[in-house]
Design a protein around this motif. Structure first.
Motif, PDB file in Angstrom:
ATOM      1  N   HIS A 105      -8.307   9.846   6.236  1.00  0.00           N
ATOM      2  CA  HIS A 105      -7.848  10.811   7.246  1.00  0.00           C
ATOM      3  C   HIS A 105      -7.136  10.160   8.422  1.00  0.00           C
ATOM      4  CE1 HIS A 105      -9.934  14.078   5.197  1.00  0.00           C
ATOM      5  NE2 HIS A 105     -10.993  13.293   5.111  1.00  0.00           N
ATOM      6  N   LEU A 106      -6.667   8.914   8.257  1.00  0.00           N
ATOM      7  CA  LEU A 106      -5.901   8.276   9.334  1.00  0.00           C
ATOM      8  C   LEU A 106      -4.654   9.088   9.651  1.00  0.00           C
ATOM      9  CD1 LEU A 106      -5.267   5.869  11.230  1.00  0.00           C
ATOM     10  CD2 LEU A 106      -4.033   4.836   9.299  1.00  0.00           C
ATOM     11  N   GLU A 107      -3.969   9.534   8.597  1.00  0.00           N
ATOM     12  CA  GLU A 107      -2.712  10.271   8.774  1.00  0.00           C
ATOM     13  C   GLU A 107      -2.914  11.775   8.962  1.00  0.00           C
ATOM     14  OE1 GLU A 107      -1.795   6.468   6.576  1.00  0.00           O
ATOM     15  OE2 GLU A 107      -3.271   8.061   6.336  1.00  0.00           O
ATOM     16  N   GLY A 108      -4.143  12.209   9.188  1.00  0.00           N
ATOM     17  CA  GLY A 108      -4.422  13.613   9.465  1.00  0.00           C
ATOM     18  C   GLY A 108      -4.021  14.519   8.315  1.00  0.00           C
ATOM     19  N   ASN A 109      -3.433  15.671   8.654  1.00  0.00           N
ATOM     20  CA  ASN A 109      -3.057  16.655   7.636  1.00  0.00           C
ATOM     21  C   ASN A 109      -1.973  16.164   6.685  1.00  0.00           C
ATOM     22  OD1 ASN A 109      -4.853  18.683   8.402  1.00  0.00           O
ATOM     23  ND2 ASN A 109      -3.488  19.419  10.008  1.00  0.00           N
ATOM     24  N   MET A 110      -1.227  15.157   7.107  1.00  0.00           N
ATOM     25  CA  MET A 110      -0.181  14.608   6.245  1.00  0.00           C
ATOM     26  C   MET A 110      -0.764  14.008   4.967  1.00  0.00           C
ATOM     27  SD  MET A 110       2.671  11.735   7.199  1.00  0.00           S
ATOM     28  CE  MET A 110       3.888  11.221   5.988  1.00  0.00           C
ATOM     29  N   GLU A 111      -2.020  13.628   5.014  1.00  0.00           N
ATOM     30  CA  GLU A 111      -2.660  13.017   3.854  1.00  0.00           C
ATOM     31  C   GLU A 111      -2.679  13.959   2.649  1.00  0.00           C
ATOM     32  OE1 GLU A 111      -6.975  10.983   2.952  1.00  0.00           O
ATOM     33  OE2 GLU A 111      -5.961  10.561   4.852  1.00  0.00           O
ATOM     34  N   ARG A 112      -2.813  15.252   2.906  1.00  0.00           N
ATOM     35  CA  ARG A 112      -2.811  16.228   1.803  1.00  0.00           C
ATOM     36  C   ARG A 112      -1.450  16.241   1.105  1.00  0.00           C
ATOM     37  NH1 ARG A 112      -7.340  19.530   2.334  1.00  0.00           N
ATOM     38  NH2 ARG A 112      -8.367  19.412   4.366  1.00  0.00           N
ATOM     39  N   VAL A 113      -0.393  16.119   1.869  1.00  0.00           N
ATOM     40  CA  VAL A 113       0.957  16.073   1.304  1.00  0.00           C
ATOM     41  C   VAL A 113       1.125  14.815   0.442  1.00  0.00           C
ATOM     42  CG1 VAL A 113       3.416  15.969   1.842  1.00  0.00           C
ATOM     43  CG2 VAL A 113       1.893  17.388   3.226  1.00  0.00           C
ATOM     44  N   LEU A 114       0.648  13.691   0.949  1.00  0.00           N
ATOM     45  CA  LEU A 114       0.767  12.435   0.202  1.00  0.00           C
ATOM     46  C   LEU A 114      -0.017  12.497  -1.107  1.00  0.00           C
ATOM     47  CD1 LEU A 114       0.378  10.007   3.235  1.00  0.00           C
ATOM     48  CD2 LEU A 114       2.475  10.458   1.948  1.00  0.00           C
ATOM     49  N   GLU A 115      -1.187  13.127  -1.068  1.00  0.00           N
ATOM     50  CA  GLU A 115      -1.982  13.259  -2.292  1.00  0.00           C
ATOM     51  C   GLU A 115      -1.254  14.107  -3.325  1.00  0.00           C
ATOM     52  OE1 GLU A 115      -5.604  14.833  -0.767  1.00  0.00           O
ATOM     53  OE2 GLU A 115      -6.403  12.871  -0.156  1.00  0.00           O
ATOM     54  N   LYS A 116      -0.543  15.137  -2.894  1.00  0.00           N
ATOM     55  CA  LYS A 116       0.227  15.971  -3.821  1.00  0.00           C
ATOM     56  C   LYS A 116       1.411  15.197  -4.405  1.00  0.00           C
ATOM     57  CE  LYS A 116      -0.957  20.507  -1.921  1.00  0.00           C
ATOM     58  NZ  LYS A 116      -1.576  20.982  -3.184  1.00  0.00           N
ATOM     59  N   MET A 117       2.007  14.320  -3.610  1.00  0.00           N
ATOM     60  CA  MET A 117       3.134  13.519  -4.084  1.00  0.00           C
ATOM     61  C   MET A 117       2.723  12.566  -5.199  1.00  0.00           C
ATOM     62  SD  MET A 117       5.236  12.452  -0.655  1.00  0.00           S
ATOM     63  CE  MET A 117       6.395  11.521  -1.657  1.00  0.00           C
ATOM     64  N   ALA A 118       1.442  12.218  -5.253  1.00  0.00           N
ATOM     65  CA  ALA A 118       0.959  11.258  -6.245  1.00  0.00           C
ATOM     66  C   ALA A 118       1.144  11.748  -7.669  1.00  0.00           C
ATOM     67  CB  ALA A 118      -0.515  10.943  -5.988  1.00  0.00           C
ATOM     68  N   ALA A 119       1.367  13.050  -7.852  1.00  0.00           N
ATOM     69  CA  ALA A 119       1.615  13.580  -9.196  1.00  0.00           C
ATOM     70  C   ALA A 119       3.012  13.213  -9.689  1.00  0.00           C
ATOM     71  CB  ALA A 119       1.446  15.099  -9.194  1.00  0.00           C
ATOM     72  N   GLN A 120       3.909  12.816  -8.778  1.00  0.00           N
ATOM     73  CA  GLN A 120       5.293  12.544  -9.140  1.00  0.00           C
ATOM     74  C   GLN A 120       5.680  11.083  -9.017  1.00  0.00           C
ATOM     75  OE1 GLN A 120       7.325  15.180  -6.434  1.00  0.00           O
ATOM     76  NE2 GLN A 120       7.134  16.941  -7.806  1.00  0.00           N
ATOM     77  N   LYS A 121       4.948  10.309  -8.225  1.00  0.00           N
ATOM     78  CA  LYS A 121       5.296   8.898  -8.048  1.00  0.00           C
ATOM     79  C   LYS A 121       4.046   8.115  -7.661  1.00  0.00           C
ATOM     80  CE  LYS A 121       8.299   9.678  -4.890  1.00  0.00           C
ATOM     81  NZ  LYS A 121       9.444   9.237  -4.092  1.00  0.00           N
ATOM     82  N   THR A 122       4.202   6.813  -7.506  1.00  0.00           N
ATOM     83  CA  THR A 122       3.076   5.952  -7.163  1.00  0.00           C
ATOM     84  C   THR A 122       2.781   6.071  -5.671  1.00  0.00           C
ATOM     85  OG1 THR A 122       3.676   4.386  -8.920  1.00  0.00           O
ATOM     86  CG2 THR A 122       2.192   3.591  -7.190  1.00  0.00           C
ATOM     87  N   VAL A 123       1.688   6.731  -5.343  1.00  0.00           N
ATOM     88  CA  VAL A 123       1.247   6.916  -3.959  1.00  0.00           C
ATOM     89  C   VAL A 123      -0.177   6.392  -3.865  1.00  0.00           C
ATOM     90  CG1 VAL A 123       0.847   8.563  -2.100  1.00  0.00           C
ATOM     91  CG2 VAL A 123       2.715   8.959  -3.723  1.00  0.00           C
ATOM     92  N   VAL A 124      -0.392   5.404  -3.017  1.00  0.00           N
ATOM     93  CA  VAL A 124      -1.675   4.693  -2.994  1.00  0.00           C
ATOM     94  C   VAL A 124      -2.222   4.595  -1.576  1.00  0.00           C
ATOM     95  CG1 VAL A 124      -2.826   2.502  -3.492  1.00  0.00           C
ATOM     96  CG2 VAL A 124      -1.015   3.335  -5.014  1.00  0.00           C
ATOM     97  N   ALA A 125      -3.476   4.959  -1.399  1.00  0.00           N
ATOM     98  CA  ALA A 125      -4.189   4.714  -0.145  1.00  0.00           C
ATOM     99  C   ALA A 125      -4.766   3.303  -0.216  1.00  0.00           C
ATOM    100  CB  ALA A 125      -5.302   5.735   0.054  1.00  0.00           C
ATOM    101  N   VAL A 126      -4.419   2.470   0.754  1.00  0.00           N
ATOM    102  CA  VAL A 126      -4.835   1.066   0.693  1.00  0.00           C
ATOM    103  C   VAL A 126      -6.333   0.893   0.905  1.00  0.00           C
ATOM    104  CG1 VAL A 126      -2.560   0.234   1.411  1.00  0.00           C
ATOM    105  CG2 VAL A 126      -4.321   0.684   3.144  1.00  0.00           C
ATOM    106  N   THR A 127      -7.015   1.950   1.305  1.00  0.00           N
ATOM    107  CA  THR A 127      -8.470   1.873   1.485  1.00  0.00           C
ATOM    108  C   THR A 127      -9.243   2.314   0.241  1.00  0.00           C
ATOM    109  OG1 THR A 127      -8.432   4.100   2.456  1.00  0.00           O
ATOM    110  CG2 THR A 127      -8.351   2.229   3.977  1.00  0.00           C
ATOM    111  N   ASP A 128      -8.535   2.735  -0.806  1.00  0.00           N
ATOM    112  CA  ASP A 128      -9.204   3.301  -1.981  1.00  0.00           C
ATOM    113  C   ASP A 128     -10.222   2.354  -2.610  1.00  0.00           C
ATOM    114  OD1 ASP A 128      -8.127   5.796  -1.896  1.00  0.00           O
ATOM    115  OD2 ASP A 128      -6.637   5.478  -3.483  1.00  0.00           O
ATOM    116  N   ASN A 129      -9.923   1.063  -2.621  1.00  0.00           N
ATOM    117  CA  ASN A 129     -10.790   0.106  -3.309  1.00  0.00           C
ATOM    118  C   ASN A 129     -11.759  -0.615  -2.372  1.00  0.00           C
ATOM    119  OD1 ASN A 129      -9.580   0.610  -5.858  1.00  0.00           O
ATOM    120  ND2 ASN A 129      -7.861  -0.714  -5.296  1.00  0.00           N
TER     121      ASN A 129
END
Length: 322
Positions: A105-129
């Motif tokens: 949630h660093l990027e606030g509401n924008m994070e939801r948009v980025l998660e949706k983009m992951a269906a079309q290209k490589t979108v990675v949260a660097v904190t995932d691992n």
């Protein structure tokens, strides 16, 4: 009956969703545009990478080297908690082959948009691992963890590893270069972590208290044995009030704190009000310097790199509190 703070929080969420509507529409149009940028390569054959913050972009540049072209959405002085993407930012996201963001949630509401983009290209949260047991809890129900992980340099090494692994998977032809440059960057971070520890030990334990505008330094405090106090919470989207100012002013007086710090991505007036309030109570507090919290310094300066930003912060804190 809802409390005043809860009502204010609900209004902020509703306003945030309304602000996202143009962003969703722009993304849908960009996805249907068929632009050559969607191929994700620059004219000279480099992999196009877009990163939300400067700290993430720095890792991508250091590890990607000459094989990537990195674009940063949020420049110096930009608060990621309050960032609003422009149409130009959407084009940067659209043309990229890889998008890196902070997550948590660093990027606030924008994070939801980025998660949706992951269906079309490589979108990675660097904190995932990052190991969840090493993450600090946030103060609100909507934010599970504190996103300011880059202030624990050892923990940030995990983010660098995620960047390296993503680039290797996306561009295997240059995998050896990414491994070599990644190893060099990780060694730099290891040395940086040791530098921070050494500088903090110069401050007597009882004086190792960091007072800042918002609670962005929790990981720093835990990693390097520093007590951290912020005027605002983890997210700057929540407003502070007179009670918060009085609480922090009284804390400074009671603990005999001599220095507080302002942040480059936030107005200095909040901490200046704290200093003035303490003076009215007969306690002298000074501004110990400006720290970089949610954004790095200007490009081309030492503070415009992750290592330079951390060193600047640590040196500023050490000199003010010694």
């Amino acid at each position: 009956m809802k409390t005043e703070s809860k009502m204010r929080s609900d209004k902020q969420k509703i306003r945030g969703w309304y602000m996202l509507i143009p962003l969703f529409v722009t993304l849908m149009l960009a996805g249907c545009s068929g632009s050559t940028g969607a191929q994700g390569m620059s004219e000279d054959g480099r992999l196009l990478v877009t990163a939300t913050t400067g700290m993430i972009a720095d890792a991508a540049k250091e590890i990607g080297g000459e094989y990537v072209e990195v674009t940063t959405l949020m420049g110096p002085g930009v608060d990621p908690h309050l960032f609003k993407a422009s149409q130009g930012d959407i084009r940067k996201l659209d043309r990229a082959a890889v998008v890196f963001y902070g997550g948590l949630h660093l990027e606030g509401n924008m994070e939801r948009v980025l998660e949706k983009m992951a269906a079309q290209k490589t979108v990675v949260a660097v904190t995932d691992n990052m190991p969840r047991e090493r993450l600090l809890s946030a103060e609100s129900e909507s934010d599970e963890f504190d996103p300011h992980v880059w202030f624990d340099v050892n923990l940030w090494m995990s983010a660098a590893e995620t960047v390296r692994n993503t680039l290797i998977a996306k561009d295997p032809a240059n995998a050896d270069a990414y491994r070599e440059q990644g190893a060099r960057y990780l060694q730099e971070l290891q040395e940086l972590d040791e530098y921070v520890r050494g500088r903090m030990l110069e401050i007597p334990a009882e004086g190792r208290v960091l007072v800042t505008a918002h609670d962005a330094f929790g990981y720093f405090g835990r990693a390097y044995d520093v007590e951290v106090v912020g005027l605002q919470g983890i997210s700057t989207a929540a407003e502070f009030g007179a009670r918060d100012v009085s609480r922090l002013r009284d804390y400074l007086v009671e603990r005999n704190i001599k220095a507080v710090f302002v942040e480059s991505s936030m107005p200095a007036r909040s901490m200046e009000a704290i200093v003035a309030g303490a003076a009215q109570r007969g306690h002298e507090v000074r501004i110990g310097g400006e720290l970089f919290s949610d954004a790095m310094g200007e490009s081309g300066t030492p503070e415009g790199t992750y290592s330079g930003m951390i060193r600047h912060n640590v040196d500023t804190i050490a000199e003010a509190l010694k």
